[in-house]
Design a protein around this motif. Structure first.
Motif, PDB file in Angstrom:
ATOM      1  N   TYR A 103      39.698 -26.793   6.199  1.00  0.00           N
ATOM      2  CA  TYR A 103      40.148 -27.803   5.428  1.00  0.00           C
ATOM      3  C   TYR A 103      39.259 -28.455   4.457  1.00  0.00           C
ATOM      4  N   LEU A 107      39.406 -28.508   0.535  1.00  0.00           N
ATOM      5  CA  LEU A 107      39.497 -29.682  -0.240  1.00  0.00           C
ATOM      6  C   LEU A 107      38.449 -30.059  -1.157  1.00  0.00           C
ATOM      7  N   THR A 110      39.006 -27.741  -4.231  1.00  0.00           N
ATOM      8  CA  THR A 110      40.197 -28.323  -4.949  1.00  0.00           C
ATOM      9  C   THR A 110      39.768 -29.337  -5.619  1.00  0.00           C
ATOM     10  N   LEU A 327      45.663 -33.543  -0.132  1.00  0.00           N
ATOM     11  CA  LEU A 327      45.369 -32.364  -1.195  1.00  0.00           C
ATOM     12  C   LEU A 327      46.434 -32.680  -2.350  1.00  0.00           C
TER      13      LEU A 327
END
Length: 518
Positions: A103, A107, A110, A327
């Motif tokens: 994760y 993240l 992103t 997100l």
């Protein structure tokens, strides 16, 4: 189980990298040409040297590779996208090193994609590789702080040396790191032999350009003075600070999380020097009135810390169900502003969205004034039209007189664009702007001059028998709007003499000491 997790991690990374490179191609509307700086950088590939007036030599050799690959816009856009993707790999490794899971890694990437980094990776400039260099140096220093192994300092020297061959701003990062280490509990590093061996490696790698600078009279200092006088003087220091958070839009909270983690999370105490380094570099850049994007290289390491820490905060209990929300907080504002941050819309559509651009401060150019389009967008218009007008002028010249013709432009963007679109069909264009002043052909006998820009100065007009206006750039949104192409003939023998003199004086002005005396 661990093997499956590793495979999942690598597959996720690969998907991000493929998306990143494809994304960079989809956010530029076909209505735009390349940027003025890109044309200059591409022309350097035809004039390999150990240094240039505005940049070190790495870009020229990169341009040579672009040329070998065909020189099309696909390859021009590929390399900044590639360097952005490689920076994502470094961030991925940082997050993993800090104990972050899938994760945190997702993240982090992103945030990188949904930020100013993707805007930076649109243009073929030294900036994308510069950010990669800064990220690598921070990553290597983290490895040294954790292990105390000198090999990481040696590798830092290698990366720093290569980075200095790409852009001199790496020296600002190195100064920040050295000052931060000196002011921290890590000052014992200055007793490490490998620190000085790493510095020697960096010096050896950068030596060709340093020698060139000495031989040429340090033109980089002249360039910096010129940059300060014409561009940086308009930089507002408060805007610089504000931009550091605007760069990340919805993801700015993760930069704040990095600060919190470095200050209060006990396992990160070893790396608090990173925060001190960040503050020192920002202060130095603010003092220098640097452009705000010069600081972008500081953020890959902060993204890694912020995302790894954020994952820990929202790891257990009901908090973990908020992960999708974070997100979305990163992605949604970026998607909303996609057609403003990038040249996705055509020029006319972009002009209609002027309020959006103005709200982000994107309509203020380096001259300190507001315009209809962001400067980068306007710098990507009108070049093909100008090159076609120059070709029309060239075709009017009798074939037997073409060998005695000079193609000259007012600025480096014009010269680079003419060469990009017309290379091989006419002589290379030159200019008194930037490095083109070193690329003039022999000026012995001139029968014709094709001039792109403003009409000849008053000093030259009596020496020109005939001046014909071939055409004018009509794109009102282009920065080159109004630039005309002139075909000059019936030239006095004094014209090449004056041009030679002008070239020599311009070259001498780039010698720092002589330029200062002048």
């Amino acid at each position: 189980m661990e093997l499956n997790q590793r495979r999942t991690s690598l597959l996720l990374l690969l998907l991000f990298l493929v998306f990143k490179i494809v994304f960079q191609y989809t956010v530029v509307n076909p209505a735009y040409d390349l940027h003025r700086d890109e044309y200059l950088h591409l022309d350097m590939g035809y004039h390999l040297a150990a240094g240039y007036l505005s940049v070190p030599p790495f870009t020229a050799f990169n341009s040579l590779l672009v040329r070998w690959l065909g020189g099309g816009e696909f390859w021009v856009r590929f390399f900044p996208a590639l360097y952005g993707a490689l920076t994502m790999v470094v961030i991925w490794r940082m997050v993993c090193f800090l104990g972050g899971g899938l994760y945190a890694q997702a993240l982090a990437l992103t945030v990188f994609v949904c930020s100013a980094f993707s805007r930076l990776n649109v243009l073929y400039q030294p900036n994308s590789f510069d950010v990669l260099t800064w990220a690598l140096i921070c990553w290597l220093m983290m490895r040294y702080l954790q292990s105390q192994q000198g090999k990481w300092l040696l590798w830092t020297g290698v990366v720093a040396g290569i980075g200095l061959l790409n852009k001199y701003t790496v020296a600002v990062l190195l100064a920040g790191w050295l000052a931060a280490l000196l002011l921290s509990s890590h000052r014992r590093i200055f007793r490490e032999r490998d620190l000085y061996l790493g510095a020697l490696i960096a010096l050896v790698l950068a030596a060709p350009n340093l020698i060139w600078q000495v031989q040429q009279g340090f033109p980089v200092l002249h360039h910096m003075n010129e940059l300060v006088a014409t561009q940086l003087v308009h930089v507002d220091r408060m805007d610089f600070v504000t931009d550091q958070f605007i760069f990340f839009l919805g993801g700015a909270f993760l930069i704040v999380a990095a600060f919190a983690g470095l200050l209060f999370y006990w396992p990160y105490r070893l790396y608090r020097v990173v925060l001190l380094m960040y503050v020192l570099v920002i202060l130095l850049l603010v003092y220098m009135r640097a452009k705000s994007y010069y600081a972008l290289g500081l953020y890959p390491v902060l993204i890694a810390f912020g995302c790894a820490y954020w994952e820990r905060v929202f790891r257990n209990g009901w908090n973990r169900y908020l992960r999708v929300l974070w997100l979305a907080v990163v992605v949604v504002p970026f998607v909303y502003l996609l057609n403003v941050v990038f040249p996705v819309l055509g020029p006319d559509q972009a002009r209609e969205k002027g309020a959006k651009f103005a709200a982000l401060g994107m309509l203020r150019w380096e001259d300190g004034k507001k315009h209809a389009l962001p400067q980068d967008f306007a710098d990507m218009l009108g070049w093909k039209e100008a090159a076609q007008l120059v070709m029309q002028a060239w075709q009017r010249i009798p074939e037997q007189a073409r060998k005695n013709t000079l193609v000259i432009c007012d600025n480096y963007g014009q010269a680079g664009a003419v060469n990009y679109f017309n290379r091989g069909r006419m002589p290379a264009a030159v200019s008194f702007s930037a490095d083109y002043v070193y690329w003039f052909p022999k000026l012995d006998t001139l029968q014709y001059i094709v001039l792109l820009g403003n009409e000849p100065s008053e000093g030259y007009r009596p020496l020109i028998g005939r001046m014909e206006v071939v055409g004018t750039v009509q794109d009102a949104l282009a920065r080159e709007y109004g630039a005309s192409v002139y075909l000059l003939s019936g030239l006095s023998p004094q014209v090449p003499v004056l041009l030679k003199k002008g070239v020599q004086e311009k070259q001498q002005s780039y010698h720092w000491k002589q330029g200062e005396r002048r």
